[in-house]
Design a protein around this motif. Structure first.
Motif, mmCIF file in Angstrom:
data_model
loop_
_atom_site.group_PDB
_atom_site.id
_atom_site.type_symbol
_atom_site.label_atom_id
_atom_site.label_comp_id
_atom_site.label_asym_id
_atom_site.label_seq_id
_atom_site.Cartn_x
_atom_site.Cartn_y
_atom_site.Cartn_z
ATOM 1 N N ASN A 9 0.823 -1.207 0.000
ATOM 2 C CA ASN A 9 0.000 0.000 0.000
ATOM 3 C C ASN A 9 0.858 1.258 0.000
ATOM 4 O O ASN A 9 1.822 1.365 0.760
ATOM 5 C CB ASN A 9 -0.908 0.028 1.240
ATOM 6 N N TRP A 11 -0.595 4.920 0.217
ATOM 7 C CA TRP A 11 -1.830 5.701 0.266
ATOM 8 C C TRP A 11 -1.589 7.108 -0.272
ATOM 9 O O TRP A 11 -0.757 7.845 0.237
ATOM 10 C CB TRP A 11 -2.356 5.749 1.700
ATOM 11 N N THR A 12 -2.329 7.475 -1.310
ATOM 12 C CA THR A 12 -2.131 8.758 -1.979
ATOM 13 C C THR A 12 -3.113 9.827 -1.522
ATOM 14 O O THR A 12 -2.953 10.997 -1.864
ATOM 15 C CB THR A 12 -2.258 8.579 -3.503
ATOM 16 N N ASP A 13 -4.126 9.447 -0.760
ATOM 17 C CA ASP A 13 -5.099 10.421 -0.279
ATOM 18 C C ASP A 13 -5.738 9.880 0.993
ATOM 19 O O ASP A 13 -5.734 8.665 1.234
ATOM 20 C CB ASP A 13 -6.170 10.681 -1.339
ATOM 21 N N THR A 118 -8.193 5.941 4.201
ATOM 22 C CA THR A 118 -7.064 6.094 3.288
ATOM 23 C C THR A 118 -7.452 5.528 1.930
ATOM 24 O O THR A 118 -8.241 4.584 1.837
ATOM 25 C CB THR A 118 -5.817 5.365 3.824
ATOM 26 N N ARG A 119 -6.863 6.117 0.861
ATOM 27 C CA ARG A 119 -7.244 5.730 -0.495
ATOM 28 C C ARG A 119 -6.015 5.646 -1.401
ATOM 29 O O ARG A 119 -5.065 6.407 -1.251
ATOM 30 C CB ARG A 119 -8.235 6.741 -1.085
ATOM 31 N N GLU A 120 -6.080 4.712 -2.320
ATOM 32 C CA GLU A 120 -5.088 4.592 -3.392
ATOM 33 C C GLU A 120 -5.820 4.101 -4.630
ATOM 34 O O GLU A 120 -6.195 2.930 -4.712
ATOM 35 C CB GLU A 120 -3.975 3.614 -3.022
#
Length: 256
Positions: A9, A11-13, A118-120
């Motif tokens: 992972n 996480w970009t946002d 968290t998001r990717e």
């Protein structure tokens, strides 16, 4: 090096949601938005992230000769932090609980629900407090002319009676795909359909026939497009479906 890069992972946002209603409804899953009882904290400091600290009292028990035989554990405490970059109604209530727009009083942390998301890409992971948290300012908070104003909030997570800290929601992860049928016999010039089914970590399935990439080992015997196999000449070929790093095959026999 062995391993599965799809399970790593980056996480970009991310977002943090807070509810001051301890009976607020949780989203059904990671694909469902938070309801009106939940308030978005706003912009966060990505470099600081969501650091987590664990405290626990331990007491080692030794037998004669200095042999460790037991360790007792108690007073477990989990704290998870986030750094806010916005001055809004939600962040002010976390930094100065009990205060108003015009008067600031000595803070007394209130009980809240907190959700860390968290998001990717399409991957989403949420940790939502099972019981509640008490949020308080961690470290200094002030203003200057060179740095963005920020406030680091430390959320002390209180477990349920049976010890649960978070409800975990995550986008289902692709585990495998399967092509059906696994073997196919068709006549020269005929067309037959294959299907590709994806299986995810939550045991759900989805038809990915249209999204998969299809290939044949011998286009002189059989071709394939969008799951449709065409017999070209008598013989054998292997048809492969690929989807998000997973593959499966069908053994095709073409008859005269």
């Amino acid at each position: 090096m062995a391993g599965d890069p799809t399970k790593a992972n980056l996480w970009t946002d991310a977002d943090v949601y807070v509810s001051f209603n301890l009976t607020a409804t949780l989203p059904a899953n990671a694909g469902v938005p938070f309801g009106s009882d939940w308030h978005l904290v706003g912009l966060l400091d990505g470099d600081e992230g969501f650091p987590e600290s664990r405290d626990e009292d331990t007491d080692d028990k030794f037998a004669w000769g200095g042999i460790l035989v037991r360790t007792s554990r108690q007073h477990f405490k989990l704290t998870k932090s986030f750094t806010c970059l916005e001055d809004n109604e939600t962040t002010r209530r976390l930094v100065w609980p009990g205060s108003t727009e015009t008067r600031i009083k000595v803070p007394r942390p209130e009980r809240v629900l907190v959700a860390f998301e968290t998001r990717e890409g399409e991957k989403v992971r949420r940790l939502i407090t099972s019981q509640y948290a008490e949020c308080s300012l961690d470290g200094d908070h002030g203003e200057n002319e060179t740095d963005l104003e920020s406030a680091t909030i430390a959320a002390t997570i209180f477990p349920t009676d049976d010890g649960y800290l978070f409800e975990r929601q995550a986008t289902p992860v692709l585990q495998s795909i399967s092509v059906t049928p696994a073997t196919l016999s068709i006549a020269d010039g005929d067309i037959a359909a294959l299907a590709a089914t994806a299986t995810y970590s939550d045991s759900s399935t989805a038809d990915v026939t249209a999204q998969a990439t299809w290939a044949t080992s011998d286009a002189t015997k059989a071709t394939v497009s969008a799951g449709f196999v065409t017999g070209i000449a008598p013989g054998a070929a292997t048809v492969t479906a690929s989807y998000q790093g997973q593959t499966d095959t069908c053994a095709v026999t073409v008859t005269a």
